[in-house]
Scaffold this motif. Structure first.
Motif, short mmCIF file in Angstrom:
data_model
loop_
_atom_site.label_atom_id
_atom_site.label_comp_id
_atom_site.label_asym_id
_atom_site.label_seq_id
_atom_site.Cartn_x
_atom_site.Cartn_y
_atom_site.Cartn_z
N GLN A 196 -18.87 -0.15 -16.53
CA GLN A 196 -20.28 0.15 -16.35
C GLN A 196 -21.02 -1.15 -16.08
OE1 GLN A 196 -23.31 1.30 -19.51
NE2 GLN A 196 -22.81 3.31 -18.68
N VAL A 197 -21.89 -1.12 -15.08
CA VAL A 197 -22.67 -2.30 -14.71
C VAL A 197 -24.15 -1.95 -14.69
CG1 VAL A 197 -20.81 -3.37 -13.39
CG2 VAL A 197 -22.40 -1.82 -12.23
N VAL A 198 -24.97 -2.99 -14.79
CA VAL A 198 -26.41 -2.86 -14.63
C VAL A 198 -26.77 -3.33 -13.23
CG1 VAL A 198 -28.68 -3.60 -15.46
CG2 VAL A 198 -26.81 -3.18 -17.09
N VAL A 199 -27.54 -2.52 -12.50
CA VAL A 199 -27.87 -2.82 -11.11
C VAL A 199 -29.39 -2.92 -10.98
CG1 VAL A 199 -27.63 -2.09 -8.71
CG2 VAL A 199 -25.86 -1.48 -10.38
N THR A 200 -29.84 -4.03 -10.44
CA THR A 200 -31.27 -4.24 -10.22
C THR A 200 -31.50 -4.47 -8.74
OG1 THR A 200 -31.43 -5.29 -12.40
CG2 THR A 200 -33.28 -5.59 -10.87
N GLY A 201 -32.18 -3.52 -8.09
CA GLY A 201 -32.43 -3.65 -6.67
C GLY A 201 -31.77 -2.54 -5.88
N GLU A 202 -31.85 -2.65 -4.54
CA GLU A 202 -31.36 -1.60 -3.66
C GLU A 202 -29.87 -1.79 -3.36
OE1 GLU A 202 -33.64 -1.19 -0.13
OE2 GLU A 202 -35.57 -1.38 -1.15
N ALA A 203 -29.11 -0.76 -3.70
CA ALA A 203 -27.69 -0.74 -3.37
C ALA A 203 -27.20 0.69 -3.49
CB ALA A 203 -26.89 -1.65 -4.30
N THR A 204 -26.51 1.16 -2.49
CA THR A 204 -26.02 2.54 -2.48
C THR A 204 -24.55 2.56 -2.88
OG1 THR A 204 -25.46 2.34 -0.14
CG2 THR A 204 -27.63 3.24 -0.69
N PRO A 205 -24.09 3.70 -3.40
CA PRO A 205 -22.66 3.83 -3.72
C PRO A 205 -21.79 3.51 -2.52
CG PRO A 205 -23.89 5.66 -4.65
CD PRO A 205 -24.86 4.90 -3.78
N GLY A 206 -20.71 2.81 -2.80
CA GLY A 206 -19.81 2.37 -1.74
C GLY A 206 -20.05 0.94 -1.29
N THR A 207 -21.16 0.34 -1.75
CA THR A 207 -21.47 -1.03 -1.37
C THR A 207 -20.52 -2.00 -2.05
OG1 THR A 207 -23.82 -0.48 -1.15
CG2 THR A 207 -23.26 -2.81 -1.37
N PRO A 208 -19.93 -2.94 -1.30
CA PRO A 208 -19.08 -3.95 -1.93
C PRO A 208 -19.87 -4.80 -2.92
CG PRO A 208 -18.74 -3.93 0.44
CD PRO A 208 -19.95 -3.08 0.17
N ILE A 209 -19.23 -5.14 -4.02
CA ILE A 209 -19.81 -6.03 -5.02
C ILE A 209 -19.22 -7.42 -4.80
CG2 ILE A 209 -20.03 -6.54 -7.48
CD1 ILE A 209 -19.82 -3.53 -7.99
#
Length: 248
Positions: A190-203
């Motif tokens: 589980q991660v915390v995401v801040t900002g615009e990013a859609t599922p499937g986006t490379p980290i």
């Protein structure tokens, strides 16, 4: 809730047949729902489903998208076994309120409530199941669970989808080796995401791909990470990504 398909398996060899195929102990259905998976001989994910007792028969509750594949695969494995696979003509009901008389606790996590199988479809269900999945790290068929998935990397031990004492099943050797002889180098977190990013986006960790963003709800998401590359602040598109396990 994603569409489900319910099979009915009947015949004198049904439990023995399933016990030699799936990742969990089929005999657990005497006490309620059992969550399990079917793997390839190489230990990779094919399908996940719930098993439950229906008199002498067994109900198998799977993703509707996997129904045809499961019917074919199970028919291939049964050979001369006394097992008949038919459509149950039942619908899955779910809820978080008090468990009804025909309901069974979801074995993956108490927060997921109950499941029941009825002859009519569920009329209303406004539960945000995706939010619950993300909050409790529950992988979803076709999202976190794909043909490239090893179930231990997907957290199947934590969600009670595998039994290491039940004996042999298809893919058992690889799964047991991952459990006892190696440390996982990749997996769902589980991660915390801040900002615009859609599922499937490379980290990304710097200029290296550290993983992939998967199911997201608000500022939390399930991600598949390479642990050796997830050692600090990361990004996904224009979003910042933080994993609390980084550096551990």
């Amino acid at each position: 809730m994603p569409e489900r398909h319910v099979f009915r398996l009947s015949g004198g060899d049904t439990r023995t047949f399933l016990q030699g195929l799936v990742t969990n102990d089929v005999n657990g259905i005497d006490g309620g729902l059992v969550y399990a998976a079917l793997l390839t001989p190489q230990g990779k994910y094919l399908a996940d489903f719930f098993l439950s007792a229906a008199g002498d028969d067994v109900l198998l509750d799977a993703s509707a998208e996997q129904a045809d594949m499961l019917r074919t695969r199970l028919s291939m494995y049964k050979l001369r076994a006394d097992v008949t696979i038919t459509d149950a003509d039942l619908f899955v009901h779910r809820g978080l309120d008090d468990r009804p008389a025909d309901g069974m606790d979801d074995p993956r996590n108490p927060a997921l409530g109950w499941r029941a199988y009825r002859s009519d479809p569920q009329a209303v269900d406004d539960t945000d199941w995706k939010a619950l999945r993300v909050a409790h790290m529950i992988p979803e068929t076709g999202v976190e669970l794909t043909p490239d998935t090893f179930i231990l990397e997907a957290g199947f031990e934590a969600i009670k989808g595998v039994d290491f004492r039940k004996g042999c099943y298809v893919g058992q050797e690889v799964t047991a080796r991952m459990k006892h002889k190696t440390s996982l180098r990749k997996g769902l977190v589980q991660v915390v995401v801040t900002g615009e990013a859609t599922p499937g986006t490379p980290i990304m960790f710097g200029d290296k791909v550290a993983g992939t963003l998967l199911s997201r709800h608000a500022d939390h998401a399930i991600a598949y990470l390479r642990f050796d590359r997830a050692q600090g602040p990361m990004t996904a598109g224009r979003a910042d990504v933080v994993w609390e396990g980084a550096g551990n």
